[in-house]
Write a protein that holds these residues in place. Structure first.
Motif, PDB file in Angstrom:
ATOM      1  N   HIS A 490       0.823  -1.217   0.000  1.00  0.00           N
ATOM      2  CA  HIS A 490       0.000   0.000   0.000  1.00  0.00           C
ATOM      3  C   HIS A 490       0.857   1.266   0.000  1.00  0.00           C
ATOM      4  N   ASP A 493       0.756   2.759  -3.313  1.00  0.00           N
ATOM      5  CA  ASP A 493      -0.557   2.887  -3.976  1.00  0.00           C
ATOM      6  C   ASP A 493      -0.549   3.977  -5.039  1.00  0.00           C
ATOM      7  N   PHE A 541      -4.807  -4.016  -1.330  1.00  0.00           N
ATOM      8  CA  PHE A 541      -4.170  -3.551  -2.568  1.00  0.00           C
ATOM      9  C   PHE A 541      -4.919  -4.068  -3.797  1.00  0.00           C
ATOM     10  N   HIS A 544      -7.622  -1.735  -4.664  1.00  0.00           N
ATOM     11  CA  HIS A 544      -7.049  -0.528  -5.260  1.00  0.00           C
ATOM     12  C   HIS A 544      -6.717  -0.763  -6.734  1.00  0.00           C
TER      13      HIS A 544
END
Length: 789
Positions: A490, A493, A541, A544
């Motif tokens: 992350h 990201d 993740f 995302h």
């Protein structure tokens, strides 16, 4: 005489003035590009967008670096870190001719200049950053902090390449940039290229001063010397003097680079070789240099007011309009362009030709240089699986043996590296050290293991730097793999965001050739971070990644060793994707033979016939799973159901490719509705055990016929330091709870299976009590294996 002769000074200044003129035109003008008539409001764009403040410094550097390239026949890239520096790179590449060769509709004449101006930050046009559309760029610059790590990524394994990287002084305040300065400890002068950082010290951000400009010169230089650099200072506001100083500084830097490389490559090293103190340049010039010094009675040049658009009311304020025309005419455009709008020969005299132009350098369009990896046959590394779910292996440890031989097979072409934040051994990939070491250019200790200047494993405890290195390595035409703990990926990201956006845009630019995919291996994952606790437990993740365009992203959840090998081979062969592979490093039961694993990964989703009991093809319930631990719990639940409810018809489905759950109208890997309904049925309960947050499965399948019957178990943000099985129980993903879900969801089963449900509730209580008393999981859980009986 200075570093430049009178003629050279005139040529570099002409290029600089022309690039500045073109940059201002891009920000302001719709028409009248050569100012053949007085400016009127109709010539001005209705929305003024762009950033002037950093632009003159970038144009200055482009002119001087071009002169150096042409003089010494250098192979050089230009990485632009300052945000919104697009006008400068677009202007300079148009002057050198690259832009018009790529975009034939923007020729080097008055018509092309008008098009150049109009398209900038205009609907249907180009962005204000050095974006994928910008020739010579591998760093978008919209989000700050990544330029230096990108530059180093491009320099690795490119011994003849020099990457000039401009770092904005505002950008230097970012966390990723702070660590990037340490990349000089990983650059091998014998086999890598060089990175020449140039700190553009213009003093201001959007509305505030920058830290490097306000800490004093000695403190600033001490900072960079402490990082291991040898700073060269150039400063001033008189163009002629700055031209001479900058030319001399670049000559000095180039000499230092060549000396370091020559010493490393000819063996003329001291008995105890030391790391080179690579040169860098600190360039201090006014923000918005050569623009309006004052507007409406307040200072602009050299202040934060020059950051974006110095004259903001040109269409409505006559004084602003007049000031704009005065500003643009100060560059003497009639001396820079002929009557047809073509740059005069003396303007382009400093520009090199062909691929030596920074806008045409093939390393900035890495697909032109990309060579396929030589990949050993992954099937030969597979584990034997005579019976599903009996023997266990550590998937990533086996993968490490394959990666070891990937390194060996590609040693000659030197185009593959493994990146990770101090986790290669932790993630069970340490077999690679039989083929290569970890690169290291700092001091050594007798206690060190696997450190060498010639290593190809890149470890630094900065996910940002690992990601930036890998992106630069890929975008300049090579291959790589990023291994990371799942929870801490992350950290990058936003970097992933930028790279995914870059790929999305570049895929639609014919001149941008495909590059190798960005491959993540996420291990030490949420379900096996029981010992490290809640802080290490986050599978988000995947969510995302799934927000990005379907044409760019892929997510794979191989359930065992053989499927991981097949998946990794596929990912390393792919182009222009971001591939995410998620699997644990701890021992995992082997479910599929290599032959079956290849078939299963090729399908991406499939029924496991050997585990299913719906022989007539009409199941009572579907047990689906995605991820190694959810697969284990699903098969253990199936085992209980087979023994306790033998008449219940259960279909077991495993998902490797998460994108298969989407409709084919939304993702290239998606299943058509008819195929999806054939697998998951149109009306039967589906109990889905998923690796991550359960709502993602609902999001992917919400349009499906049977979505209302989907019951998903996954991570519910419940974690702590505990045992592996207690961790899945905390989130109701355990085998006992899955059996309870089946009892609750299958119509008419509740009354018949009431005793079984109660037993499952009791099993959970017993398991919880056992862990609290013994500190480990129940033997019947840890020792469980699949039985077909």
């Amino acid at each position: 005489m200075g570093a430049l002769s009178h003629a050279e000074l005139a040529e570099v200044d002409a290029f600089w003035r022309a690039a500045n003129y073109l940059s201002v035109g891009q920000i302001y003008l719709l028409d009248n590009p050569l100012l053949v008539e007085p400016l009127t409001p109709e010539h001005i764009k209705p929305r003024l967008l762009g950033h002037w403040g950093t632009t003159p410094g970038l144009n200055l550097l482009y002119a001087h670096l071009s002169r150096l390239i042409k003089r010494d026949d250098l192979n050089m890239m230009f990485v632009v870190g300052p945000g919104h520096g697009g006008p400068a790179v677009v202007a300079s590449t148009w002057l050198e001719g690259t832009y018009s060769e790529i975009y034939t509709g923007v020729p080097q004449d008055a018509r092309g200049m008008a098009r150049l101006f109009r398209q900038f930050s205009f609907p249907g046009g180009i962005p204000s950053h050095a974006a994928p559309e910008t020739p010579g760029s591998i760093n978008e610059g919209g989000e700050l902090g990544y330029s230096l790590s990108h530059a180093f990524g491009a320099a690795f394994d490119n011994p003849d390449l020099i990457v000039a990287c401009v770092v904005g002084d505002g950008e230097s305040e970012t966390g990723p940039m702070a660590t990037s300065w340490h990349a000089n400890k990983f650059l091998n002068p014998a086999r890598d290229g060089a990175v020449l950082p140039i700190l553009a010290l213009n003093g201001w951000k959007i509305a505030n001063p920058t830290i490097p400009a306000r800490i004093g010169r000695e403190e600033l230089l001490a900072l960079f010397r402490g990082y291991g650099w040898s700073p060269i200072v150039v400063e001033g506001d008189d163009p002629k003097a700055v031209h001479q100083e900058l030319a001399a500084a670049l000559d000095d830097a180039l000499t230092q680079i060549r000396d370091a490389q020559r010493a490393a490559r000819t063996g003329r090293k001291q008995k105890a070789p030391t790391r080179p103190r690579w040169p860098m340049i600190v360039l201090q010039t006014p923000k918005g240099w050569t623009g309006p010094k004052e507007v409406d009675g307040v200072p602009v040049e050299g202040t934060w007011r020059a950051h974006q658009v110095p004259l903001a009311e040109v269409r409505t304020n006559k004084d602003h309009l007049k000031a704009l025309e005065t500003w643009m005419r100060s560059y003497r455009p009639e001396k820079l362009f002929d009557d047809h709008g073509r740059p005069r020969p003396e303007v382009t005299a400093v520009a090199p030709s062909g691929e030596r132009r920074m806008g045409a350098n093939p390393h900035a369009n890495g697909g032109l240089l990309l060579r396929d990896l030589v990949l050993p046959d992954f099937r030969k590394y597979g584990v034997e699986v005579d019976t599903p779910g009996v023997v266990a292996h550590e998937p990533t440890r086996v993968l490490g043996t394959w990666l070891r031989d990937v390194f060996a097979a590609n040693a000659e072409q030197s185009n593959f590296r493994l990146f990770g934040p101090d986790e290669t051994a932790s993630n069970r990939l340490d077999a690679v050290y039989a083929a290569t070491s970890k690169v290291w250019e700092a001091e050594y200790s007798p206690l060190d293991e696997y450190l060498s200047p010639d290593g190809r494993v890149m470890e630094i405890l900065s996910e940002h730097t690992c990601q930036g290195w890998l992106e630069g390595y890929l975008l300049s035409g090579r291959h790589g793999l990023f291994s990371c703990y799942e929870a801490f990926i992350h950290i990058v990201d936003s970097m992933f965001n930028q790279h995914a956006k870059w790929l999305k845009v570049s895929r639609h630019l014919e001149w941008r050739r495909p590059v190798a995919s960005l491959n993540y291996l996420l291990t030490s994952h949420v379900w096996r971070q029981d010992h490290n606790g809640f802080s290490h437990q986050d599978p988000g993740f995947i969510d995302h990644v799934m927000n990005k365009k379907a044409e760019v992203v892929r997510v794979y959840l191989p359930p065992d060793t053989n499927t991981l090998l097949s998946t990794a081979d596929h990912c390393l062969r792919s182009r222009d994707y971001v591939n995410v592979m998620v699997i644990g490093k701890q021992p995992v039961l082997d479910w599929l033979s290599m032959e079956d694993a290849v078939l299963h990964c090729t399908r991406g989703v499939g029924i496991w016939e050997w585990a299913s009991t719906d022989g007539d093809g009409d199941p009572d319930v579907v047990l689906a799973c995605a991820g190694d631990v959810p697969t284990l719990e699903t098969l253990a639940a199936t085992d209980i159901l087979r023994r306790r409810l033998p008449d219940l018809k259960v279909r077991v489905i495993n998902v490797v490719d998460l994108m298969r759950l989407q409709p084919d109208t939304e993702h290239p890997h998606g299943l058509p509705d008819r195929e999806f309904d054939t697998l998951f049925t149109a009306d039967k309960p589906v109990v889905f055990a998923y690796h991550g947050y359960p709502w993602l499965i609902h999001r992917l399948a919400y349009r499906r016929t049977n979505h209302h019957n989907f019951h998903v178990r996954g991570y519910m943000e419940e974690g702590t330091t505990t045992t592996p099985f207690d961790m899945v129980m905390l989130n109701d993903l355990d085998r006992f709870h899955l059996v309870m879900d089946v009892v609750d969801r299958v119509p008419g089963l509740g009354e018949r299976a009431a005793r079984l449900r109660q037993e499952m509730v009791d099993k959970r209580l017993v398991a919880r009590a056992w862990t609290r008393e013994s500190g480990e999981d129940l033997p019947e859980v840890t020792d469980w294996t699949w039985s077909a009986s």
